[in-house]
Motif scaffolding. Structure first.
Motif, PDB file in Angstrom:
ATOM      1  N   MET A  25       0.819  -1.217   0.000  1.00  0.00           N
ATOM      2  CA  MET A  25       0.000   0.000   0.000  1.00  0.00           C
ATOM      3  C   MET A  25       0.851   1.265   0.000  1.00  0.00           C
ATOM      4  O   MET A  25       0.566   2.206  -0.743  1.00  0.00           O
ATOM      5  CB  MET A  25      -0.931   0.011   1.214  1.00  0.00           C
ATOM      6  N   ILE A  26       1.897   1.319   0.844  1.00  0.00           N
ATOM      7  CA  ILE A  26       2.665   2.550   0.931  1.00  0.00           C
ATOM      8  C   ILE A  26       3.415   2.803  -0.372  1.00  0.00           C
ATOM      9  O   ILE A  26       3.527   3.948  -0.827  1.00  0.00           O
ATOM     10  CB  ILE A  26       3.629   2.535   2.143  1.00  0.00           C
ATOM     11  N   GLN A  27       3.906   1.741  -1.029  1.00  0.00           N
ATOM     12  CA  GLN A  27       4.575   1.944  -2.310  1.00  0.00           C
ATOM     13  C   GLN A  27       3.589   2.456  -3.364  1.00  0.00           C
ATOM     14  O   GLN A  27       3.877   3.400  -4.102  1.00  0.00           O
ATOM     15  CB  GLN A  27       5.241   0.656  -2.790  1.00  0.00           C
ATOM     16  N   SER A  28       2.415   1.859  -3.428  1.00  0.00           N
ATOM     17  CA  SER A  28       1.394   2.323  -4.367  1.00  0.00           C
ATOM     18  C   SER A  28       0.995   3.761  -4.077  1.00  0.00           C
ATOM     19  O   SER A  28       0.835   4.585  -4.990  1.00  0.00           O
ATOM     20  CB  SER A  28       0.168   1.404  -4.294  1.00  0.00           C
ATOM     21  N   LEU A  29       0.868   4.084  -2.796  1.00  0.00           N
ATOM     22  CA  LEU A  29       0.449   5.432  -2.409  1.00  0.00           C
ATOM     23  C   LEU A  29       1.497   6.478  -2.791  1.00  0.00           C
ATOM     24  O   LEU A  29       1.157   7.574  -3.244  1.00  0.00           O
ATOM     25  CB  LEU A  29       0.177   5.468  -0.899  1.00  0.00           C
ATOM     26  N   THR A  30       2.779   6.149  -2.622  1.00  0.00           N
ATOM     27  CA  THR A  30       3.821   7.101  -3.016  1.00  0.00           C
ATOM     28  C   THR A  30       3.836   7.300  -4.530  1.00  0.00           C
ATOM     29  O   THR A  30       4.024   8.424  -5.012  1.00  0.00           O
ATOM     30  CB  THR A  30       5.210   6.649  -2.544  1.00  0.00           C
ATOM     31  N   GLU A  31       3.615   6.231  -5.290  1.00  0.00           N
ATOM     32  CA  GLU A  31       3.635   6.341  -6.752  1.00  0.00           C
ATOM     33  C   GLU A  31       2.528   7.277  -7.256  1.00  0.00           C
ATOM     34  O   GLU A  31       2.781   8.180  -8.063  1.00  0.00           O
ATOM     35  CB  GLU A  31       3.478   4.959  -7.378  1.00  0.00           C
ATOM     36  N   ILE A  32       1.307   7.063  -6.811  1.00  0.00           N
ATOM     37  CA  ILE A  32       0.203   7.871  -7.334  1.00  0.00           C
ATOM     38  C   ILE A  32       0.261   9.301  -6.816  1.00  0.00           C
ATOM     39  O   ILE A  32      -0.136  10.244  -7.514  1.00  0.00           O
ATOM     40  CB  ILE A  32      -1.165   7.230  -7.014  1.00  0.00           C
TER      41      ILE A  32
END
Length: 308
Positions: A182-189
């Motif tokens: 989740m945190i990786q996806s959140l940083t990307e978007i």
């Protein structure tokens, strides 16, 4: 009804959780290897003992220590909880971060003394505890869980019985792997939106108000907006949980392609030196890969964890 509770391990989490039991009216006694970390509880009238064995006459003893070796030591080492010749607690509830093997060994040692053992890893940090939003996954004998369920509910808002044996440890590992994805996806978007022209604060406000917003996205918003990486969970710990998940996935034949990709990114961030700060520092690595320079926005944002 008041229960005579022992608590081993009064780090930041232990102090906060033992304090909630005290607030609920239970008789609490505590032990910590570094006695100075018990001072805030002692100031509230909590009994501080000199060794874990001094808690052997308690009805229920919670343990929250750093690792597998520490758990073994406080149970069966010199002055361990289970070394009293005449007494042993009825139930031990362990919320330490330990391997499945160490948990099983601790369960066996408790069984030799007639003590029931519950694995009870938690989701949260001291601020989550103070907000009354901690959750626990618990495994072990169902009868023992039912006996202490109300006691566990004093610690937070959610207590879930997940099965027998050590399955709660795997549940916590799965939880932490999801955090990493989740945190990786959140940083990307978030960085994609920023590069497109909006602020991180505006994008995350929109996300948090949408059906995709969650307690987690709201809680991490201050870190991502203002780049405050005061540690709640560090990258090496997250990487370790990915490794544990790999082992379980291999044993249980469950493919995890998204987790594998996220684990590699986390490992590279650890290699780049992101070791001591919060795992939200993944946004810095994502910015570096995107050729972006990001700065704190210095905007007041709500993390959703205001103490009631």
């Amino acid at each position: 009804m008041s229960t005579r509770v022992g608590w081993i391990g009064t780090g930041r989490m232990g102090v906060a959780l033992a304090g909630r039991l005290l607030d609920a009216g239970h008789d609490v006694a505590v032990y910590n290897r570094t006695r100075s970390k018990t001072e805030s509880l002692a100031g509230r009238g909590v009994k501080v003992v000199d060794a874990p064995v001094d808690l052997a006459d308690r009805d229920v003893v919670f343990i929250m220590v750093s690792g597998s070796d520490d758990l073994t030591h406080v149970l069966t080492g010199d002055g361990g909880l289970l070394t009293h010749s005449d007494a042993a607690p009825r139930i031990v509830i362990d919320s330490s971060t330990v391997s499945l093997a160490a948990s099983a060994e601790a369960r066996a040692e408790a069984g030799f003394r007639g003590t029931e053992f519950l694995a009870a890893p938690v989701s949260g940090n001291p601020k989550v505890v103070r907000a009354g939003k901690l959750t626990l996954a618990v495994s072990g004998p169902r009868e023992s869980f039912d006996e202490v369920r109300d006691l566990l509910l004093a610690l937070g808002r959610g207590v879930t019985y997940v099965g027998e044996g050590e399955v709660a440890r795997l549940v916590k590992i799965c939880h932490n792997v999801f955090l990493g994805v989740m945190i990786q996806s959140l940083t990307e978007i978030t960085l994609l939106a920023e590069r497109g022209g909006t602020t991180r604060a505006a994008f995350l406000e929109f996300l948090n108000d949408s059906v995709l917003g969650s307690t987690f996205t709201k809680y991490k918003t201050p870190a991502l907006v203002n780049l405050d990486f005061t540690p709640t969970f560090t990258m090496p710990l997250l990487s370790k949980d990915f490794d544990l998940a790999y082992d379980a996935a291999h044993e249980l034949a469950v493919p995890m392609p998204l987790a594998t990709a996220a684990a590699q990114i986390v490992a590279s961030a650890v290699g780049a030196g992101h070791r001591d700060l919060d795992f939200a520092t993944l946004i810095l690595e994502q910015a570096r890969r995107a050729g972006m320079t990001i700065e704190p926005e210095n905007v007041q944002v709500d993390d959703g964890l205001s103490t009631p």
